[in-house]
Write a protein that holds these residues in place. Structure first.
Motif, PDB file in Angstrom:
ATOM      1  N   PRO A 149       0.807  -1.243   0.000  1.00  0.00           N
ATOM      2  CA  PRO A 149       0.000   0.000   0.000  1.00  0.00           C
ATOM      3  C   PRO A 149       0.830   1.278   0.000  1.00  0.00           C
ATOM      4  O   PRO A 149       0.454   2.273  -0.632  1.00  0.00           O
ATOM      5  CB  PRO A 149      -0.826  -0.120   1.277  1.00  0.00           C
ATOM      6  N   GLU A 150       1.973   1.239   0.693  1.00  0.00           N
ATOM      7  CA  GLU A 150       2.786   2.459   0.806  1.00  0.00           C
ATOM      8  C   GLU A 150       3.480   2.839  -0.518  1.00  0.00           C
ATOM      9  O   GLU A 150       4.003   3.958  -0.658  1.00  0.00           O
ATOM     10  CB  GLU A 150       3.839   2.320   1.917  1.00  0.00           C
ATOM     11  N   THR A 151       3.501   1.905  -1.474  1.00  0.00           N
ATOM     12  CA  THR A 151       4.162   2.204  -2.764  1.00  0.00           C
ATOM     13  C   THR A 151       3.196   2.784  -3.803  1.00  0.00           C
ATOM     14  O   THR A 151       3.612   3.208  -4.872  1.00  0.00           O
ATOM     15  CB  THR A 151       4.803   0.925  -3.356  1.00  0.00           C
ATOM     16  N   VAL A 152       1.887   2.771  -3.497  1.00  0.00           N
ATOM     17  CA  VAL A 152       0.882   3.238  -4.458  1.00  0.00           C
ATOM     18  C   VAL A 152       0.980   4.757  -4.639  1.00  0.00           C
ATOM     19  O   VAL A 152       1.001   5.510  -3.666  1.00  0.00           O
ATOM     20  CB  VAL A 152      -0.551   2.864  -3.991  1.00  0.00           C
ATOM     21  N   THR A 153       1.062   5.191  -5.914  1.00  0.00           N
ATOM     22  CA  THR A 153       1.121   6.612  -6.258  1.00  0.00           C
ATOM     23  C   THR A 153      -0.015   6.926  -7.237  1.00  0.00           C
ATOM     24  O   THR A 153      -0.606   6.010  -7.816  1.00  0.00           O
ATOM     25  CB  THR A 153       2.475   6.966  -6.904  1.00  0.00           C
ATOM     26  N   PRO A 154      -0.327   8.205  -7.455  1.00  0.00           N
ATOM     27  CA  PRO A 154      -1.432   8.551  -8.359  1.00  0.00           C
ATOM     28  C   PRO A 154      -1.263   8.032  -9.788  1.00  0.00           C
ATOM     29  O   PRO A 154      -2.238   7.686 -10.452  1.00  0.00           O
ATOM     30  CB  PRO A 154      -1.438  10.084  -8.331  1.00  0.00           C
ATOM     31  N   THR A 155      -0.003   7.976 -10.265  1.00  0.00           N
ATOM     32  CA  THR A 155       0.232   7.582 -11.655  1.00  0.00           C
ATOM     33  C   THR A 155       1.263   6.464 -11.749  1.00  0.00           C
ATOM     34  O   THR A 155       2.381   6.604 -11.232  1.00  0.00           O
ATOM     35  CB  THR A 155       0.733   8.789 -12.480  1.00  0.00           C
ATOM     36  N   PRO A 156       0.941   5.347 -12.433  1.00  0.00           N
ATOM     37  CA  PRO A 156       1.908   4.278 -12.627  1.00  0.00           C
ATOM     38  C   PRO A 156       3.018   4.715 -13.581  1.00  0.00           C
ATOM     39  O   PRO A 156       2.869   5.703 -14.321  1.00  0.00           O
ATOM     40  CB  PRO A 156       1.074   3.160 -13.271  1.00  0.00           C
ATOM     41  N   LEU A 157       4.119   3.985 -13.586  1.00  0.00           N
ATOM     42  CA  LEU A 157       5.210   4.263 -14.521  1.00  0.00           C
ATOM     43  C   LEU A 157       4.755   3.975 -15.946  1.00  0.00           C
ATOM     44  O   LEU A 157       3.870   3.144 -16.163  1.00  0.00           O
ATOM     45  CB  LEU A 157       6.422   3.383 -14.180  1.00  0.00           C
ATOM     46  N   PRO A 158       5.349   4.629 -16.946  1.00  0.00           N
ATOM     47  CA  PRO A 158       4.995   4.350 -18.348  1.00  0.00           C
ATOM     48  C   PRO A 158       5.214   2.877 -18.692  1.00  0.00           C
ATOM     49  O   PRO A 158       6.153   2.253 -18.183  1.00  0.00           O
ATOM     50  CB  PRO A 158       5.944   5.255 -19.144  1.00  0.00           C
ATOM     51  N   ILE A 159       4.374   2.350 -19.545  1.00  0.00           N
ATOM     52  CA  ILE A 159       4.441   0.925 -19.902  1.00  0.00           C
ATOM     53  C   ILE A 159       5.764   0.568 -20.565  1.00  0.00           C
ATOM     54  O   ILE A 159       6.322  -0.516 -20.322  1.00  0.00           O
ATOM     55  CB  ILE A 159       3.239   0.540 -20.792  1.00  0.00           C
ATOM     56  N   GLU A 160       6.314   1.457 -21.392  1.00  0.00           N
ATOM     57  CA  GLU A 160       7.587   1.178 -22.055  1.00  0.00           C
ATOM     58  C   GLU A 160       8.716   0.986 -21.039  1.00  0.00           C
ATOM     59  O   GLU A 160       9.584   0.130 -21.221  1.00  0.00           O
ATOM     60  CB  GLU A 160       7.942   2.306 -23.038  1.00  0.00           C
ATOM     61  N   ILE A 161       8.718   1.769 -19.967  1.00  0.00           N
ATOM     62  CA  ILE A 161       9.735   1.628 -18.908  1.00  0.00           C
ATOM     63  C   ILE A 161       9.555   0.301 -18.181  1.00  0.00           C
ATOM     64  O   ILE A 161      10.536  -0.411 -17.901  1.00  0.00           O
ATOM     65  CB  ILE A 161       9.656   2.817 -17.923  1.00  0.00           C
ATOM     66  N   LEU A 162       8.298  -0.043 -17.888  1.00  0.00           N
ATOM     67  CA  LEU A 162       8.020  -1.320 -17.217  1.00  0.00           C
ATOM     68  C   LEU A 162       8.421  -2.497 -18.106  1.00  0.00           C
ATOM     69  O   LEU A 162       8.956  -3.499 -17.620  1.00  0.00           O
ATOM     70  CB  LEU A 162       6.532  -1.412 -16.857  1.00  0.00           C
ATOM     71  N   LYS A 163       8.170  -2.364 -19.413  1.00  0.00           N
ATOM     72  CA  LYS A 163       8.558  -3.418 -20.371  1.00  0.00           C
ATOM     73  C   LYS A 163      10.059  -3.663 -20.342  1.00  0.00           C
ATOM     74  O   LYS A 163      10.525  -4.807 -20.355  1.00  0.00           O
ATOM     75  CB  LYS A 163       8.140  -3.016 -21.795  1.00  0.00           C
ATOM     76  N   GLU A 164      10.822  -2.589 -20.312  1.00  0.00           N
ATOM     77  CA  GLU A 164      12.281  -2.705 -20.282  1.00  0.00           C
ATOM     78  C   GLU A 164      12.751  -3.422 -19.025  1.00  0.00           C
ATOM     79  O   GLU A 164      13.632  -4.288 -19.070  1.00  0.00           O
ATOM     80  CB  GLU A 164      12.921  -1.314 -20.352  1.00  0.00           C
ATOM     81  N   LYS A 165      12.160  -3.075 -17.891  1.00  0.00           N
ATOM     82  CA  LYS A 165      12.534  -3.707 -16.624  1.00  0.00           C
ATOM     83  C   LYS A 165      12.209  -5.199 -16.642  1.00  0.00           C
ATOM     84  O   LYS A 165      12.991  -6.025 -16.184  1.00  0.00           O
ATOM     85  CB  LYS A 165      11.815  -3.023 -15.455  1.00  0.00           C
ATOM     86  N   VAL A 166      11.025  -5.537 -17.187  1.00  0.00           N
ATOM     87  CA  VAL A 166      10.615  -6.939 -17.268  1.00  0.00           C
ATOM     88  C   VAL A 166      11.546  -7.714 -18.198  1.00  0.00           C
ATOM     89  O   VAL A 166      11.984  -8.828 -17.883  1.00  0.00           O
ATOM     90  CB  VAL A 166       9.150  -7.050 -17.763  1.00  0.00           C
ATOM     91  N   SER A 167      11.863  -7.123 -19.346  1.00  0.00           N
ATOM     92  CA  SER A 167      12.736  -7.784 -20.330  1.00  0.00           C
ATOM     93  C   SER A 167      14.118  -8.066 -19.754  1.00  0.00           C
ATOM     94  O   SER A 167      14.695  -9.143 -19.981  1.00  0.00           O
ATOM     95  CB  SER A 167      12.871  -6.917 -21.582  1.00  0.00           C
ATOM     96  N   LEU A 168      14.648  -7.128 -19.008  1.00  0.00           N
ATOM     97  CA  LEU A 168      15.967  -7.309 -18.389  1.00  0.00           C
ATOM     98  C   LEU A 168      15.938  -8.408 -17.332  1.00  0.00           C
ATOM     99  O   LEU A 168      16.852  -9.236 -17.241  1.00  0.00           O
ATOM    100  CB  LEU A 168      16.442  -5.997 -17.765  1.00  0.00           C
ATOM    101  N   GLU A 169      14.879  -8.431 -16.529  1.00  0.00           N
ATOM    102  CA  GLU A 169      14.760  -9.404 -15.437  1.00  0.00           C
ATOM    103  C   GLU A 169      14.456 -10.806 -15.948  1.00  0.00           C
ATOM    104  O   GLU A 169      15.035 -11.792 -15.485  1.00  0.00           O
ATOM    105  CB  GLU A 169      13.673  -8.944 -14.464  1.00  0.00           C
ATOM    106  N   ALA A 170      13.525 -10.901 -16.899  1.00  0.00           N
ATOM    107  CA  ALA A 170      13.119 -12.219 -17.417  1.00  0.00           C
ATOM    108  C   ALA A 170      14.166 -12.812 -18.343  1.00  0.00           C
ATOM    109  O   ALA A 170      14.281 -14.039 -18.463  1.00  0.00           O
ATOM    110  CB  ALA A 170      11.789 -12.098 -18.150  1.00  0.00           C
ATOM    111  N   ASN A 171      14.918 -11.939 -19.038  1.00  0.00           N
ATOM    112  CA  ASN A 171      15.997 -12.378 -19.934  1.00  0.00           C
ATOM    113  C   ASN A 171      15.507 -13.420 -20.949  1.00  0.00           C
ATOM    114  O   ASN A 171      16.088 -14.491 -21.103  1.00  0.00           O
ATOM    115  CB  ASN A 171      17.173 -12.942 -19.108  1.00  0.00           C
ATOM    116  N   GLU A 172      14.407 -13.109 -21.628  1.00  0.00           N
ATOM    117  CA  GLU A 172      13.822 -14.011 -22.631  1.00  0.00           C
ATOM    118  C   GLU A 172      14.165 -13.536 -24.043  1.00  0.00           C
ATOM    119  O   GLU A 172      14.233 -12.346 -24.308  1.00  0.00           O
ATOM    120  CB  GLU A 172      12.299 -14.058 -22.483  1.00  0.00           C
ATOM    121  N   LYS A 173      14.378 -14.501 -24.938  1.00  0.00           N
ATOM    122  CA  LYS A 173      14.666 -14.137 -26.333  1.00  0.00           C
ATOM    123  C   LYS A 173      13.389 -13.781 -27.099  1.00  0.00           C
ATOM    124  O   LYS A 173      13.448 -13.233 -28.195  1.00  0.00           O
ATOM    125  CB  LYS A 173      15.393 -15.274 -27.041  1.00  0.00           C
ATOM    126  N   TYR A 174      12.229 -14.128 -26.500  1.00  0.00           N
ATOM    127  CA  TYR A 174      10.948 -13.816 -27.136  1.00  0.00           C
ATOM    128  C   TYR A 174      10.394 -12.506 -26.594  1.00  0.00           C
ATOM    129  O   TYR A 174      10.657 -12.145 -25.443  1.00  0.00           O
ATOM    130  CB  TYR A 174       9.938 -14.944 -26.890  1.00  0.00           C
TER     131      TYR A 174
END
Length: 399
Positions: free
Chosen positions: A61-86
């Motif tokens: 709950p303490e991390t909730v803010t009025p606006t989420p991060l842009p989807i493109e930024i979240l995509k980059e973070k997911v791609s780096l963490e998941a390390n998938e070729k697809y």
């Protein structure tokens, strides 16, 4: 002199019902057992996963803010963490601000002949949309529920043709359910009383109890089992779907979606195109439970999408009440809005069929009834086989 009791010979209908019931039961009983068991185990998937994955599905709950991060930024973070070729396939966005975003990887190999070869990648990545923190990564390919679903759908064979390996026995099971009702149906009211419940006060043999379990439980489960089976072969056979379509809307096929040409195709793609689509969707359907946005530009069949289709779900855990939005893939401009209410009867049923098949269409009560029906259907091949086996042994003793 003692009066001779003349037993009436069974009618032609009951005679052939008994034969078909036996022949089909012995031929596809093992598959009916497997399909019923896996289907029963799958009914409470959402509830079980919701409990197991609670920490991943909700943000602090303490991390909730009025606006989420842009989807493109979240995509980059997911791609780096998941390390998938697809590439990432899609994104599930809940309207509940306390729930996390779920990014999905899903890629199929058309040449694979079984589930494990056909599914190249199937992963879920839960992300805190306010901080970008990766909460959990689940390899769904090896998770229990997708495997259960594949066994239920195609016995772990390639989905396109494995569904017929299951579909044929299910059609025979439907005939078995109908013939079972015919065999159960008593000749008069006096006999009918004993068909609805168990009366084991003077019954000592397990054979008689097994016979009653098959008959009584089978009767109570048969009508729900027919609904489950019919909604199951709806997925497998186009002709079944056509019959439903014609019955509900007078046309064999569902209305084809008109292809909307992108008016902004000559413009440079807006990097915030997905965020624009998400914000517009939230404005149009603020009371919905969530929606899905494709991120790789492809549909389920792997074909390139001309636009961005967004599926909006009205209730959590249900697909029946579904609204469809279409956005321009270059600018994010809204091109069409098709609410659930504007669909014809056949289209509404097509969206609802999965929920009807799993029982979720009728809420938690429906799931409980479907679960109990599944347990009974799982037992029917066993009790039915034991009845047949008992008669075979009895016949040998007389010889």
């Amino acid at each position: 002199m003692k009066k001779k009791h003349h037993h009436k010979k069974p009618s032609f209908t009951k005679k052939w019902s008994a034969k078909l019931h036996l022949w089909f039961g012995l031929s596809v009983g093992i598959i009916v057992f497997i399909v019923s068991l896996t289907g029963t185990m799958y009914v409470f998937k959402d509830e079980i996963q919701g409990a197991i994955r609670k920490d991943a599905m909700y943000v602090k709950p303490e991390t909730v803010t009025p606006t989420p991060l842009p989807i493109e930024i979240l995509k980059e973070k997911v791609s780096l963490e998941a390390n998938e070729k697809y590439p990432i396939s899609s994104l599930e966005i809940p309207l509940d601000r306390n729930k996390s975003y779920e990014f999905l990887y899903y890629e199929k190999d058309k040449k694979g002949w079984n589930y494990f070869q056909e599914i190249k990648v199937f992963k879920s990545v839960y992300v805190n949309q306010y901080t970008g923190e990766i909460l959990a990564i689940y390899n769904e390919k090896y998770d229990l529920f997708p495997i259960l679903k594949s066994i239920h759908w195609s016995l772990l064979l390639k989905a396109d043709w494995g569904k017929y390996v299951i579909g044929i026995p299910v059609v025979l099971f439907i005939i078995m359910l109908i013939t079972g009702i015919i065999l159960w149906w008593p000749r008069n009211k006096k006999m009918r009383k004993g068909r609805f419940s168990f009366d084991w006060k003077n019954v000592k043999t397990w054979k008689r109890k097994n016979y009653d379990l098959h008959n009584v439980l089978g009767f109570y489960a048969s009508f729900i089992a027919l609904l489950i089976s019919l909604s199951g072969i709806y997925f497998a056979y186009p002709w079944v779907k056509n019959v439903f379509n014609f019955t509900l809307s007078g046309s064999l096929e569902l209305p084809k979606e008109k292809e909307i040409k992108s008016p902004d195709s000559l413009l440079a793609k807006n990097n915030s195109v997905f965020d624009i689509a998400v914000q517009e969707t939230k404005k149009l359907y603020p009371e919905s439970s969530g929606f899905r946005v494709p991120l790789n530009g492809k549909n389920k069949k792997g074909k390139e999408l001309k636009n961005i289709p967004v599926s909006v779900y009205q209730q959590d855990g249900r697909f029946s009440e579904r609204n469809q939005l279409t956005f321009d893939k270059y600018s994010g401009k809204l091109l069409s809005n098709k609410p659930h209410q504007q669909l014809n009867n056949a289209e509404q049923y097509a969206n609802a069929n999965y929920d009807i098949h799993t029982g979720s269409y009728f809420g938690l009560f429906g799931k409980i009834i479907w679960f109990l029906t599944g347990l009974i259907c799982t037992s029917l091949p066993v009790t039915g086989f034991l009845i047949w086996w008992g008669k075979q042994k009895k016949g040998k003793k007389k010889i």
